[in-house]
Design an enzyme around this catalytic site. Structure first.
Site, mmCIF file in Angstrom:
data_model
loop_
_atom_site.group_PDB
_atom_site.id
_atom_site.type_symbol
_atom_site.label_atom_id
_atom_site.label_comp_id
_atom_site.label_asym_id
_atom_site.label_seq_id
_atom_site.Cartn_x
_atom_site.Cartn_y
_atom_site.Cartn_z
ATOM 1 N N ASP A 91 -11.231 1.897 4.229
ATOM 2 C CA ASP A 91 -11.312 0.600 3.953
ATOM 3 C C ASP A 91 -12.824 0.553 3.687
ATOM 4 O OD1 ASP A 91 -9.472 -1.010 3.742
ATOM 5 O OD2 ASP A 91 -8.872 -1.312 5.840
ATOM 6 N N LYS A 144 0.983 -1.389 -0.438
ATOM 7 C CA LYS A 144 -0.266 -0.259 0.293
ATOM 8 C C LYS A 144 1.353 1.476 0.293
ATOM 9 C CE LYS A 144 -3.803 -2.038 2.168
ATOM 10 N NZ LYS A 144 -4.078 -2.716 3.844
ATOM 11 N N GLN A 157 -5.462 -2.052 9.627
ATOM 12 C CA GLN A 157 -4.790 -3.262 8.673
ATOM 13 C C GLN A 157 -5.619 -4.771 9.788
ATOM 14 O OE1 GLN A 157 -3.334 -3.499 5.805
ATOM 15 N NE2 GLN A 157 -4.256 -5.998 6.042
#
Ligand code: NDP
Length: 293
Positions: free
Chosen positions: A119, A52, A96
């Site tokens: 997200d 990322k 994450q």
């Protein structure tokens, strides 16, 4: 059969983002900024977060990383989330997953400011998505929408069968494709581990989206002629044909199914590259305050 080249489509989108960010920088404005919170030592999570960061760099998005030990308490993690929620320099951030067992991931996600939820996992964004209101869409389903749209695949009136109902893939993509918009307006059936006659249902699909986490589960006999097949699964399986001793496969038996499909995503190089690019798209939206103003 047409291959849906996720790598190429992802690159096109990256180029578009880079061009837009380049204009901001040339005008002396701040560019977008994505932060990531990484807890513990899970190697896969470290790999994802590195990928990322690399993708952000490629398009000119600033990225920052908050690394915390696996022993971090829930309260300490709340503090980091609160800090990022209030940091005006940060447009969007992700925590994450998976998190260590002693931390309730749902509570952490609930704590994220929905306007910074890159997200798209916060219930507010999920609800807004279901209502067809502006929302951050989870990265993998958003990537699938891009693949369908940019490959000009008709979804209206089609029977779309989704194999899998996870909160990050199966469930959101089924909602997205039944919304009154394009890509959408499909008639969607969702299958899971309690579904009877899954094979027959899969065979009735015009568009088959597979997110089961079962290597090469979908075989030729489960796919209608000329169906569109989107394979989300990704697995490393032993192989005596590669140097590494492994090869990557999806949830679909590609060699067989590709013979009958009209369009199909390969693994690797299909859905995978789109997931990170979707996160970049969400970060750009956050920077431009497109969702919550
Ligand atoms: P989950 O394990 O969270 O969900 C799997 C779903 O498939 C569940 O709904 C489960 O049913 C269903 N399922 C599993 N086995 C069967 C079976 N034998 N028959 C019927 N239904 C079954 O997986 P994810 O959605 O997180 O991921 C799916 C795959 O996609 C994985 O391979 C993952 O690695 C990959 N992935 C790839 C990404 C990418 O960027 N390319 C991103 C995210 C995931 P039930 O709900 O009843 O248990």
């Amino acid at each position: 059969m047409k291959l849906i080249d996720g790598k190429e489509i992802a690159q096109q989108i990256k180029n578009e983002i880079a061009a837009e960010v380049g204009v901001m920088i040339d005008n002396g404005e701040d560019g977008p900024h994505l932060a990531a919170v990484l807890v513990g030592d899970d190697p896969a999570s470290h790999t994802y977060v590195k990928a990322k960061e690399k993708a952000c760099k490629e398009v000119g998005i600033v990225s920052s990383l908050y690394q915390l030990p696996a022993t971090v308490t829930e309260n300490e993690l709340f503090e980091v989330v609160d800090y990022l929620n209030n940091d005006d320099q940060v447009d969007g951030f992700i925590v994450q997953l998976p998190l260590p067992d002693h931390i309730d991931a749902k509570k952490i996600i609930d704590r994220i400011n929905p306007a910074k939820d890159a997200d798209g996992f916060h219930p507010m964004n999920f609800g807004r998505m279901a209502l067809n209101l502006p929302a951050y869409i989870p990265a993998t389903p958003y990537g699938i929408l891009q693949l369908l749209e940019r490959s000009k695949i008709e979804t209206q009136g089609k029977h779309c069968v989704v194999l899998g109902r996870s909160h990050i893939v199966g469930s959101p993509i089924s909602i997205l494709l039944s919304r009154k918009t394009y890509p959408g307006n499909a008639t969607v059936t969702v299958c899971h581990s309690r579904t009877k006659d899954l094979r027959q249902i899969a065979k009735s699909a015009d568009i088959l989206i597979v997110a089961m986490g079962q290597p090469e589960f979908v075989t030729e006999d489960m796919v209608k002629k000329d169906a569109v097949v989107i394979d989300v699964g990704i697995h490393r399986v032993p192989s005596d044909k590669t140097k590494s001793g492994f090869r990557l496969v999806g949830d679909v038996k590609f060699d067989e199914v590709s013979k009958n499909a009209s369009y199909i995503t390969p693994v690797p190089g299909g859905v995978g590259p789109m997931t990170i690019v979707s996160l970049l798209m969400n970060t750009l939206k956050a920077h431009k305050k497109e969702i919550y103003g």
